[in-house]
Design an enzyme around this catalytic site. Structure first.
Site, PDB file in Angstrom:
ATOM      1  N   ASN A   8       0.865  -1.180   0.000  1.00  0.00           N
ATOM      2  CA  ASN A   8       0.000   0.000   0.000  1.00  0.00           C
ATOM      3  C   ASN A   8       0.905   1.234   0.000  1.00  0.00           C
ATOM      4  O   ASN A   8       1.438   1.617   1.042  1.00  0.00           O
ATOM      5  CB  ASN A   8      -0.898  -0.033   1.255  1.00  0.00           C
ATOM      6  CG  ASN A   8      -1.772   1.206   1.357  1.00  0.00           C
ATOM      7  OD1 ASN A   8      -1.891   1.981   0.407  1.00  0.00           O
ATOM      8  ND2 ASN A   8      -2.386   1.401   2.519  1.00  0.00           N
ATOM      9  N   LYS A  10       0.148   4.210  -0.325  1.00  0.00           N
ATOM     10  CA  LYS A  10      -0.509   5.420   0.207  1.00  0.00           C
ATOM     11  C   LYS A  10      -0.235   6.609  -0.723  1.00  0.00           C
ATOM     12  O   LYS A  10      -0.238   6.410  -1.930  1.00  0.00           O
ATOM     13  CB  LYS A  10      -0.055   5.675   1.647  1.00  0.00           C
ATOM     14  CG  LYS A  10      -0.202   4.427   2.530  1.00  0.00           C
ATOM     15  CD  LYS A  10      -0.082   4.695   3.979  1.00  0.00           C
ATOM     16  CE  LYS A  10      -0.279   3.389   4.742  1.00  0.00           C
ATOM     17  NZ  LYS A  10      -0.283   3.558   6.182  1.00  0.00           N
ATOM     18  N   HIS A  99      -9.885   1.862   4.429  1.00  0.00           N
ATOM     19  CA  HIS A  99      -8.632   2.008   5.186  1.00  0.00           C
ATOM     20  C   HIS A  99      -8.856   3.025   6.308  1.00  0.00           C
ATOM     21  O   HIS A  99      -9.541   4.026   6.119  1.00  0.00           O
ATOM     22  CB  HIS A  99      -7.501   2.456   4.252  1.00  0.00           C
ATOM     23  CG  HIS A  99      -6.163   2.359   4.912  1.00  0.00           C
ATOM     24  ND1 HIS A  99      -5.730   3.291   5.820  1.00  0.00           N
ATOM     25  CD2 HIS A  99      -5.180   1.426   4.823  1.00  0.00           C
ATOM     26  CE1 HIS A  99      -4.528   2.930   6.263  1.00  0.00           C
ATOM     27  NE2 HIS A  99      -4.173   1.809   5.671  1.00  0.00           N
ATOM     28  N   GLU A 101      -7.116   5.309   7.465  1.00  0.00           N
ATOM     29  CA  GLU A 101      -6.739   6.704   7.162  1.00  0.00           C
ATOM     30  C   GLU A 101      -7.857   7.418   6.407  1.00  0.00           C
ATOM     31  O   GLU A 101      -8.083   8.604   6.596  1.00  0.00           O
ATOM     32  CB  GLU A 101      -5.422   6.728   6.365  1.00  0.00           C
ATOM     33  CG  GLU A 101      -4.233   6.434   7.277  1.00  0.00           C
ATOM     34  CD  GLU A 101      -3.036   5.810   6.585  1.00  0.00           C
ATOM     35  OE1 GLU A 101      -3.008   5.740   5.348  1.00  0.00           O
ATOM     36  OE2 GLU A 101      -2.117   5.374   7.318  1.00  0.00           O
ATOM     37  N   GLU A 176      -6.350  -4.472  10.575  1.00  0.00           N
ATOM     38  CA  GLU A 176      -5.304  -3.487  10.828  1.00  0.00           C
ATOM     39  C   GLU A 176      -5.642  -2.671  12.082  1.00  0.00           C
ATOM     40  O   GLU A 176      -6.373  -1.674  12.001  1.00  0.00           O
ATOM     41  CB  GLU A 176      -5.205  -2.514   9.652  1.00  0.00           C
ATOM     42  CG  GLU A 176      -4.844  -3.159   8.338  1.00  0.00           C
ATOM     43  CD  GLU A 176      -4.157  -2.163   7.408  1.00  0.00           C
ATOM     44  OE1 GLU A 176      -2.982  -2.375   7.094  1.00  0.00           O
ATOM     45  OE2 GLU A 176      -4.800  -1.171   7.037  1.00  0.00           O
ATOM     46  N   GLY A 182       1.750   2.474  10.999  1.00  0.00           N
ATOM     47  CA  GLY A 182       2.746   3.546  10.877  1.00  0.00           C
ATOM     48  C   GLY A 182       3.438   3.923  12.171  1.00  0.00           C
ATOM     49  O   GLY A 182       4.099   4.954  12.249  1.00  0.00           O
ATOM     50  N   SER A 218       2.613  -1.846  10.702  1.00  0.00           N
ATOM     51  CA  SER A 218       4.054  -1.895  11.016  1.00  0.00           C
ATOM     52  C   SER A 218       4.710  -3.232  10.668  1.00  0.00           C
ATOM     53  O   SER A 218       5.598  -3.704  11.382  1.00  0.00           O
ATOM     54  CB  SER A 218       4.300  -1.541  12.487  1.00  0.00           C
ATOM     55  OG  SER A 218       3.901  -0.203  12.732  1.00  0.00           O
TER      56      SER A 218
HETATM   57  P1  PGA Z   1       2.219   0.498   7.894  1.00  0.00           P
HETATM   58  O1  PGA Z   1       0.808   0.732   7.198  1.00  0.00           O
HETATM   59  O2  PGA Z   1       2.781  -0.782   7.356  1.00  0.00           O
HETATM   60  O3  PGA Z   1       3.041   1.687   7.509  1.00  0.00           O
HETATM   61  O4  PGA Z   1       1.979   0.419   9.358  1.00  0.00           O
HETATM   62  C1  PGA Z   1      -0.071  -0.327   6.979  1.00  0.00           C
HETATM   63  C2  PGA Z   1      -1.325   0.189   6.316  1.00  0.00           C
HETATM   64  O5  PGA Z   1      -1.765   1.287   6.642  1.00  0.00           O
HETATM   65  O6  PGA Z   1      -1.901  -0.476   5.449  1.00  0.00           O
END
Ligand code: PGA
Length: 260
Positions: A8, A10, A99, A101, A176, A182, A218
């Site tokens: 991903n 982003k 997601h 976010e 998640e 993150g 993460s």
């Molecule tokens: P991350 O993000 O691996 O940076 O924690 C995962 C995600 O948001 O899909």
């Protein structure tokens, strides 16, 4: 079962040149006779380049979102939106939906997510639906976290039984936990395993569905095996570590070794 690993990206990288470079560097991934399903989810503006470029490879493509309207004529008056039909036309295989976010920054509700899931599956676009609890819920304990995720799934998958079996089978869930995204602090793999088993039970019981369920939050090359060594964890959704091609390739390599 074949493990699935999703990059991903982003809102990265910041130019088409870098996006092409990042994608090209993934083409050397040795996919061990396709034992792993590798999916790249670039920002919409890079999607045509990546998707059409991935056609002759084993790498699949995902969008990071999709709209809930899918007019039969192919388009409509929805400024700024992209329909499932448009993505299918570009040979995009999956759409990431819900997601955390987008839930947080765009204000996506479970109702919107439910409409998106149904529109995508109806068009034959596979769905990676993201669910997961915030920290304040996790702090209350496992039961609270499970109830939170159950509630999300019930709303996000409302009326999904009305879709065709084929449509329903194209659903993938990514668990998640928001506090692990993150932050560099992943969930403990046993906790992730427990939640993923719970999600699978729920899907089987309520929707007669045997869906793949991934972990996200993460994930990197050092901890990937902690998660995917469990049969029930079908793979990972990788954010930060996926825009570093060396790191992402290492993740794939480690899963490949595990499969051997
Ligand atoms: P991350 O993000 O691996 O940076 O924690 C995962 C995600 O948001 O899909």
């Amino acid at each position: 079962m074949k493990k699935m690993i999703i990059a991903n990206w982003k809102m990265n990288p910041s130019s088409i040149k870098e996006a092409n470079k990042l994608f090209d560097s993934l083409l050397t991934i040795k996919n061990n006779d396709s034992k792993i399903e590798v999916v790249v989810a670039p920002p919409f503006v890079y999607l045509p380049f990546i998707s059409l470029g991935s056609e002759k490879t084993d790498i699949k493509c995902a969008s990071q979102d999709v709209f809930w309207e899918n007019p039969s004529v192919g388009g409509g008056a929805y400024t700024g939106e992209i329909s499932p039909k448009m993505l299918k036309d570009l040979y995009v295989d999956y759409a990431i939906i819900g997601h955390s976010e987008r839930r947080k920054y765009i204000g996506e509700t479970d109702e919107m997510i439910n409409r998106k899931v149904k529109a995508a599956l109806n068009e034959g676009l596979k769905v990676i639906l993201c669910v997961g609890e915030p920290l304040e819920v996790r702090k209350k304990g496992k039961k609270a976290a499970m109830d939170f995720v159950k509630n999300q799934l019930q709303k996000d998958l409302k009326d999904i039984k009305k879709l065709s079996v084929v449509g329903r089978r194209s659903l993938v869930i990514a668990y998640e936990p928001i506090w692990a995204i993150g932050t560099g602090v992943p969930a403990h793999s046993n906790d992730a395993l427990e939640m993923i088993k719970y999600i699978k039970q729920l899907l089987a019981k309520s929707y007669n569905l045997k869906a793949r369920v991934l972990y996200g939050g993460s994930v990197n090359s050092k901890n990937i095996i902690d998660f995917v060594k469990h049969n029930e964890i079908d793979g990972a959704l990788v954010g930060g570590a996926s825009i570093n091609s060396k790191e992402f390739k290492k993740i794939v390599e480690k899963i490949n070794k595990l499969n051997n």
